[in-house]
Scaffold this motif. Structure first.
Motif, mmCIF file in Angstrom:
data_model
loop_
_atom_site.group_PDB
_atom_site.id
_atom_site.type_symbol
_atom_site.label_atom_id
_atom_site.label_comp_id
_atom_site.label_asym_id
_atom_site.label_seq_id
_atom_site.Cartn_x
_atom_site.Cartn_y
_atom_site.Cartn_z
ATOM 1 N N THR A 51 0.836 -1.213 0.000
ATOM 2 C CA THR A 51 0.000 0.000 0.000
ATOM 3 C C THR A 51 0.866 1.257 0.000
ATOM 4 O O THR A 51 1.941 1.284 0.592
ATOM 5 C CB THR A 51 -0.922 0.087 1.235
ATOM 6 O OG1 THR A 51 -0.112 0.129 2.407
ATOM 7 C CG2 THR A 51 -1.871 -1.091 1.310
ATOM 8 N N ALA A 52 0.331 2.298 -0.632
ATOM 9 C CA ALA A 52 0.999 3.597 -0.620
ATOM 10 C C ALA A 52 0.747 4.339 0.690
ATOM 11 O O ALA A 52 1.624 5.029 1.191
ATOM 12 C CB ALA A 52 0.519 4.432 -1.805
ATOM 13 N N GLY A 53 -0.475 4.215 1.243
ATOM 14 C CA GLY A 53 -0.780 4.945 2.471
ATOM 15 C C GLY A 53 -1.918 4.305 3.239
ATOM 16 O O GLY A 53 -2.499 3.298 2.812
ATOM 17 N N GLY A 77 4.466 4.969 -0.018
ATOM 18 C CA GLY A 77 4.108 5.852 -1.143
ATOM 19 C C GLY A 77 5.303 6.580 -1.741
ATOM 20 O O GLY A 77 6.340 6.744 -1.088
ATOM 21 N N VAL A 78 5.143 7.049 -2.978
ATOM 22 C CA VAL A 78 6.264 7.591 -3.738
ATOM 23 C C VAL A 78 6.760 8.950 -3.241
ATOM 24 O O VAL A 78 7.784 9.439 -3.712
ATOM 25 C CB VAL A 78 5.926 7.715 -5.242
ATOM 26 C CG1 VAL A 78 5.645 6.335 -5.827
ATOM 27 C CG2 VAL A 78 4.777 8.664 -5.475
ATOM 28 N N ALA A 79 6.044 9.575 -2.292
ATOM 29 C CA ALA A 79 6.556 10.830 -1.757
ATOM 30 C C ALA A 79 7.884 10.627 -1.034
ATOM 31 O O ALA A 79 8.665 11.563 -0.881
ATOM 32 C CB ALA A 79 5.522 11.462 -0.818
ATOM 33 N N ALA A 130 -1.618 -1.356 -4.168
ATOM 34 C CA ALA A 130 -2.777 -0.485 -4.004
ATOM 35 C C ALA A 130 -2.325 0.950 -3.813
ATOM 36 O O ALA A 130 -1.452 1.217 -2.995
ATOM 37 C CB ALA A 130 -3.602 -0.921 -2.789
ATOM 38 N N ALA A 131 -2.916 1.888 -4.575
ATOM 39 C CA ALA A 131 -2.556 3.300 -4.411
ATOM 40 C C ALA A 131 -3.724 4.175 -4.854
ATOM 41 O O ALA A 131 -4.403 3.865 -5.827
ATOM 42 C CB ALA A 131 -1.314 3.634 -5.229
ATOM 43 N N GLY A 132 -3.934 5.262 -4.120
ATOM 44 C CA GLY A 132 -4.979 6.216 -4.479
ATOM 45 C C GLY A 132 -4.337 7.479 -5.022
ATOM 46 O O GLY A 132 -3.239 7.438 -5.565
ATOM 47 N N ARG A 133 -5.071 8.624 -4.893
ATOM 48 C CA ARG A 133 -4.551 9.890 -5.404
ATOM 49 C C ARG A 133 -3.924 9.725 -6.797
ATOM 50 O O ARG A 133 -4.619 9.320 -7.722
ATOM 51 C CB ARG A 133 -3.556 10.492 -4.410
ATOM 52 C CG ARG A 133 -4.180 10.491 -3.005
ATOM 53 C CD ARG A 133 -4.226 11.676 -2.215
ATOM 54 N NE ARG A 133 -3.597 12.865 -2.628
ATOM 55 C CZ ARG A 133 -3.118 13.761 -1.794
ATOM 56 N NH1 ARG A 133 -3.127 13.483 -0.500
ATOM 57 N NH2 ARG A 133 -2.644 14.891 -2.215
ATOM 58 N N GLU A 134 -2.633 10.017 -6.950
ATOM 59 C CA GLU A 134 -2.035 9.954 -8.290
ATOM 60 C C GLU A 134 -1.655 8.533 -8.696
ATOM 61 O O GLU A 134 -1.246 8.317 -9.835
ATOM 62 C CB GLU A 134 -0.851 10.902 -8.392
ATOM 63 C CG GLU A 134 0.499 10.346 -8.046
ATOM 64 C CD GLU A 134 0.597 9.858 -6.623
ATOM 65 O OE1 GLU A 134 0.044 10.523 -5.720
ATOM 66 O OE2 GLU A 134 1.227 8.802 -6.389
ATOM 67 N N GLY A 135 -1.763 7.579 -7.801
ATOM 68 C CA GLY A 135 -1.578 6.167 -8.155
ATOM 69 C C GLY A 135 -0.255 5.814 -8.789
ATOM 70 O O GLY A 135 -0.174 4.906 -9.630
ATOM 71 N N ALA A 136 0.834 6.482 -8.362
ATOM 72 C CA ALA A 136 2.127 6.274 -9.016
ATOM 73 C C ALA A 136 2.869 5.039 -8.539
ATOM 74 O O ALA A 136 3.774 4.547 -9.220
ATOM 75 C CB ALA A 136 3.003 7.502 -8.800
ATOM 76 N N LEU A 137 2.500 4.512 -7.377
ATOM 77 C CA LEU A 137 3.332 3.475 -6.768
ATOM 78 C C LEU A 137 3.474 2.201 -7.611
ATOM 79 O O LEU A 137 4.593 1.694 -7.759
ATOM 80 C CB LEU A 137 2.812 3.161 -5.354
ATOM 81 C CG LEU A 137 3.682 2.234 -4.510
ATOM 82 C CD1 LEU A 137 5.080 2.787 -4.305
ATOM 83 C CD2 LEU A 137 3.026 1.954 -3.170
ATOM 84 N N PRO A 138 2.411 1.643 -8.203
ATOM 85 C CA PRO A 138 2.593 0.417 -8.997
ATOM 86 C C PRO A 138 3.563 0.615 -10.153
ATOM 87 O O PRO A 138 4.347 -0.298 -10.472
ATOM 88 C CB PRO A 138 1.192 0.102 -9.537
ATOM 89 C CG PRO A 138 0.246 0.944 -8.768
ATOM 90 C CD PRO A 138 1.000 2.049 -8.111
HETATM 91 MG MG MG Z 1 1.064 6.695 -4.911
#
Ligand code: MG
Ligand code: AMP
Ligand code: AMP
Ligand code: AMP
Ligand code: AMP
Ligand code: MG
Ligand code: MG
Ligand code: MG
Ligand code: MG
Ligand code: MG
Ligand code: MG
Ligand code: MG
Lengths: 214, 214, 214, 214, 214, 214, 214, 214
Positions: A85-87, A115-117, A138-146
């Protein structure tokens, strides 16, 4: 049931009584049942109706209920799924994916809040990621993690977009779009669809486990 | 012109004759003019009409034409803008941003082809990024790069979404959505709007340069 | 935390207990924490858990909670951010932006209720606008105010679209679209995203303040 | 024809032969005809077919063709429509509106290139605006001009959104959205629909002229 | 206030206290105030605060509150607006339009429940329609009624789309789209925007009344 | 083929050679073939390849090609389909529907140019409409005609939205939305899908003809 | 009422009192009335008001109320409609369709829970499907069932998309899109519009029954 | 390159010269290169530049070019991917997927033209489907085929939506939506993204092959 995926009842939008009766029917026919997106009333209705010897596993965050008849023998695969998970807000969808992958018989490793931050966080878990046979991210917002994860490892990655965020694209469309447009290789499931993400990861794990057993 | 931003003519959708006449008018009034999204016919029409002593700078990839009257003194700021691209397809928008930031007077450093599929690439340029006063990051497809850059540095970052991609979200909506939903701090311009990205970066550079001069 | 932006917890969608525990963790690690989109239950949960010597600042309209450990020294920049609203409905988003810019250390000047239906109002505040180093303009409905402001001054302007309105484009899409299509130079954040608008303004103010100090 | 609006043939998407035959039929029945969105081939086909004594008025920018039979007496109203544009790109739609309002019999005053980036420009034309009985305002990109105009005068204003722009909202949706969400009182027509804007302005002018004649 | 349109407070999304204080301010400054989209709590708060000699007119279905100071002299035009509805569900929006047109001083004639499923109904009211100076037509679902009305009469017609319906286009988009695409001449306001429809009809009535008085 | 619907090749997007070979295969297997959306090159390729004794029927406006083997006996139903258009621009889609309904064996009556801007026109054809067993109504722009027709008769009506128009909803979405939201009873097919409209009307005609024969 | 379709009151969005009074009026004029989307309060209000000799039929799942005056003679057709559902969540829309088709006088056969995940289920009901004169198929999520059914039988099929699902396309858009894009011949109604699906099926059944009676 | 996926150049939107130079660079570095979406000019430019000893494989329908240096040893997996199409229009995307899966080293079995309009066709290929380790299913229009396939077999299925169709949802959105909403277990790639579908299938095949080799 074929594919090792348990019969599942999507509780959301059904009355507690409907869910309980559908769950009982599945339990009797197949020896187990999964209830997803269950609220307190659904949980109460299902557990009230259960035979005394059934085992119940309720995951509050994932909103799932796993019920086994006493004689049910859960599948057990020789393969591992990593669920990332990102967050914090991705926990519900990731939880649903975890429950599903376990129900198909996979071992599940969780990697949370990477998360990618803060790129360092995901890099710290490269060993666990590399040890997995298939990865759900799993990632929300900008969904960059996958996208970032699939750039780091050789394993199949499944993107699970989550409906966190607000404003433009804030109901998961941005996360879904990111994953469909990813410049690394991913396949994707619908927004918040932890069920399919976990089940598909489970099917891949099952194929790998089968190949190991050949 | 106020703000140090040159008069600009958006050539796309205008006839070569219209563009040439608007460009001449701006050149005479303000000493310079910028033509954007110019095709060959626009370029020919504008250069044909020019007084012999004007200097012309045509950037084919950026599709820009910068024209100066002989006595025009371009602004010169004590501040640097970094313009970053994820891939080859971001070159046109990033080029337009570069031309604008330079026209406002900033020094521009380019960092190209550092997309998130290969994290090492962007990390290799951390020194250049940290040396800049403001950063423009152009990215298409999933548009993840500005989010990652803004997680790595302390400088203001402007996201420039690019309309590469196809299918769902493939005309820049996914890249725009990613940047608007970013879990790091970014401000954003419209899809392919290198003009505004470069001009806004230039205005920030101008404010910083002004502060340095105080 | 890097960039001078405080750790922030987005309370909306989380339980009071989750928010309180995340806030405490951030407070202990970084000496302060910001809670955004907090309702009464979130506020109660966080304030209940706080150490006695922490200072708390709750802005009801902005729905923010700023918490400082006794020994926390807030950053203090030599730069000013103007936060402008078109009307009463923009107060929540503008309030969040104000809290963020102040948290980064900027001085914030507010200019309220100067929507474009009465052009005289914004023109009356030109001196304050010109004195600012960076300007955030919040507007809903047709979102025209940032375009008009950026036509009047030389300073960088950040557009903050607000989800007032109804019918076509009424959840902020028209305001967002106006700002992305603006015929003056603006950068933009997502609908209702006072957090990012204030933080980005803060980062620019920080860069300018740093340049003043060189 | 009822309402004083001429029979009109929308040439776009029809073959030159179809347009010519529809135009001749209308000319014979009603004494005049209007062809809109005509390209060169449409213009040639219609003018080729015309009786020698018909008068033809071709507006290249507006892409209209107005044809009168020799004995046709055009309506003549005691009322004025102002047609305003924000910029050069609004000329085609504004031209179509102008042709229509004139065909209904109104006097038309044009005010061009008074976009909101330079507020002084529109303010300079307040006398002409105030002298009009009804005002059509064409604007693309962020479409802010009709909102500003309707805040300055007491006359009915019709917003005419134009499909200039690119990226998010760039086919006129942002301009349309701005006008539908306007914080001043406007009614609106579809994107690029100079036909309806001019005809509706004409109908209002006709009602006012009728009242003057009572 | 200029244009004869009363100061109006949009109650929806504001607290009762906010609405009451804004209403009082407007009442004191301009002698009257209009509150729209008022629920019971808004109505109570405003009426509680009123001076004893103010007159109040509450239209429950239109959700409007019209307040006059004792010495306020309402405008009185020599012009008529017809307000037409397709069905019961259009009553709220049409009511708001009615209140606005009356506030500007027009006489309002209502024609209700004449949807296109029964063509005879609208045809029965042709005399009333023809007697009006301007017509507002409210319709939801497929929004066909304004198109049909504008085909029957010579008067300016304003389409008011209503958010009845469900499924595809069911929040008023289909009705709005129908009116913007109408094959007869209409101008349009936003979905459910009875305020603007009534005000614009009022402004046209005012222009006609003025011409009658010349 | 089952259902009496001929094998059909959608030429658009395929090469002439591909279309010709698919058409020949269908002709040999089923005794006939229908080619839709055929341009000149498709028509040439198909007719070139045909056996000398095949009969070909090319409808230029409908862009269809109907080919019969010499021994093919076309179905012949005892039922009538009325195909109605609002305007000239609906001719292609209505033509395709006509060809399909005839191919299934129905008699087709055409009623053209009876759009709702002139209500008298459709009312003039009530006898033909009432004599039909099923009615297809093609309309673009605001797509109101099928709603009006279904309010006038007792027969099943199928709405066929057409992609005429421009601006908001101008690619047939408004027409489609109108028909899906219709306040009279209609079923609908996709935008420009004359094929399905004619085939579905044919299937209903076939069921009625079958009932007549019982 | 013409077409055999009962007067119907859509209760959703109306007050119980409004619904009751509209229902009474229809009952008195036409001898019967149908109330759709009725909640408990609507049901109570309507039944409270009814004359003692009226018969009432309340279908809780379909949310319909069918009321007959004592002397009302319901139509009785010699034709059968099959109403098919993919799953439990389609029951409400399918129930509404069932009530409507019966009200028009058709015999209705229900086939439930035969979604495409288990192809055997629908194949098991081929005899019932083939015996029907017209078929309504309700399906949510991916909406594939009507396409499959129309590939299996010769009868006209009406697709009824249902708003089950979540995430992308989850409010019925995917089901609607599937049915409009179907590679077999279907006509379609709006999402959740059991009313129109049942009424249209009833009209077709009525035409067939009429043909049988000739 | 990591993951066994070849360096790939997306030719669409690049000049022939750009593509050729990027292809040469990749060939030199990695021993092979894949060019996708290549038109004739791209193909000519790349083949012209190649060293004499390189082998080239051009698939016209898939629009791919596979180039190998003489000493390149292609990967060879012990695993099979089935690539399935619903119809002729799916050939390009399915072809791209086939090329990719083969490039990763998998054996590919093709099953073509088995769309759901004729259920028998797909059922006839159950043995081939069951023999595969992973299945890619390409489908346009309503995109139902992957759902049906995933209901028939135990293997992981990847849905590949194709942009055939027209009107509502006709650029692949309906097919994408169907697959994301599928009531069977699928993961999905973007519209027309044969590249990712084939690459992801290849990665899964690679993991299975690796497990077979353990
Ligand atoms: Mg993300
Ligand atoms: N109101 C807000 N709007 C946008 N971003 C926010 C907001 N509040 C917090 N954030 C950011 O979102 C990040 C993740 O939030 P969380 O979901 O609480 O982990 C925080 O660290 C902030 O950078
Ligand atoms: N440019 C235009 N935009 C909108 N409506 C138009 C335009 N030109 C003609 N019309 C209207 O469209 C109607 C139908 O056009 P046609 O498709 O030519 O039969 C005409 O009678 C006019 O009322
Ligand atoms: N559930 C429904 N869905 C679609 N149309 C309906 C429904 N119920 C009633 N209707 C139709 O809507 C018309 C107008 O409804 P009303 O808003 O009640 O006047 C009725 O006469 C019916 O033809
Ligand atoms: N047809 C395609 N669809 C999706 N991705 C592709 C395609 N062709 C190449 N790619 C990927 O896109 C990446 C970047 O492409 P480029 O824009 O050529 O630098 C390549 O390295 C591939 O991973
Ligand atoms: Mg990127
Ligand atoms: Mg504003
Ligand atoms: Mg403007
Ligand atoms: Mg209507
Ligand atoms: Mg029509
Ligand atoms: Mg289904
Ligand atoms: Mg298919």
């Amino acid at each position: 049931r074929r594919r090792g995926i348990p019969e599942a009842v999507l509780a959301d939008g059904k009355t507690p009584a409907e869910v309980a009766s559908m769950a009982m029917a599945a339990l009797e026919t197949t020896g187990r049942v999964l209830v997803t997106r269950a609220d307190d009333a659904h949980v109460a209705a299902v557990t009230d109706d259960l035979p005394a010897d059934a085992t119940v596993d309720h995951d509050e965050r994932a909103r799932t209920l796993v019920v086994h008849a006493p004689d049910f023998e859960p599948p057990d695969l020789d393969a591992t799924v990593a669920v990332v998970t990102a967050g914090t807000s991705d926990a519900a969808a990731a939880g649903e994916a975890t429950v599903l992958a376990r129900a198909v018989g996979a071992t599940v490793d969780r990697i949370d809040d990477v998360g990618v931050a803060h790129l360092g966080r995901i890099v710290d878990h490269l060993d666990t990621l590399r040890a997995a046979d298939v990865v759900v991210v799993a990632a929300g917002r900008e969904g960059a993690l996958p996208t970032v994860v699939a750039g780091l490892i050789d394993t199949p990655v499944i993107g699970l977009p989550v409906s966190t965020g607000y404003g433009y694209g804030g109901e998961g469309e941005s996360a879904l779009g990111s994953m469909l447009q990813s410049c690394t290789v991913l396949s994707v499931v619908n927004v918040d669809d932890g069920f399919t993400a976990g089940a598909q990861a489970g099917l891949i794990a099952r194929a790998i486990s089968g190949a190991r057993d050949e």
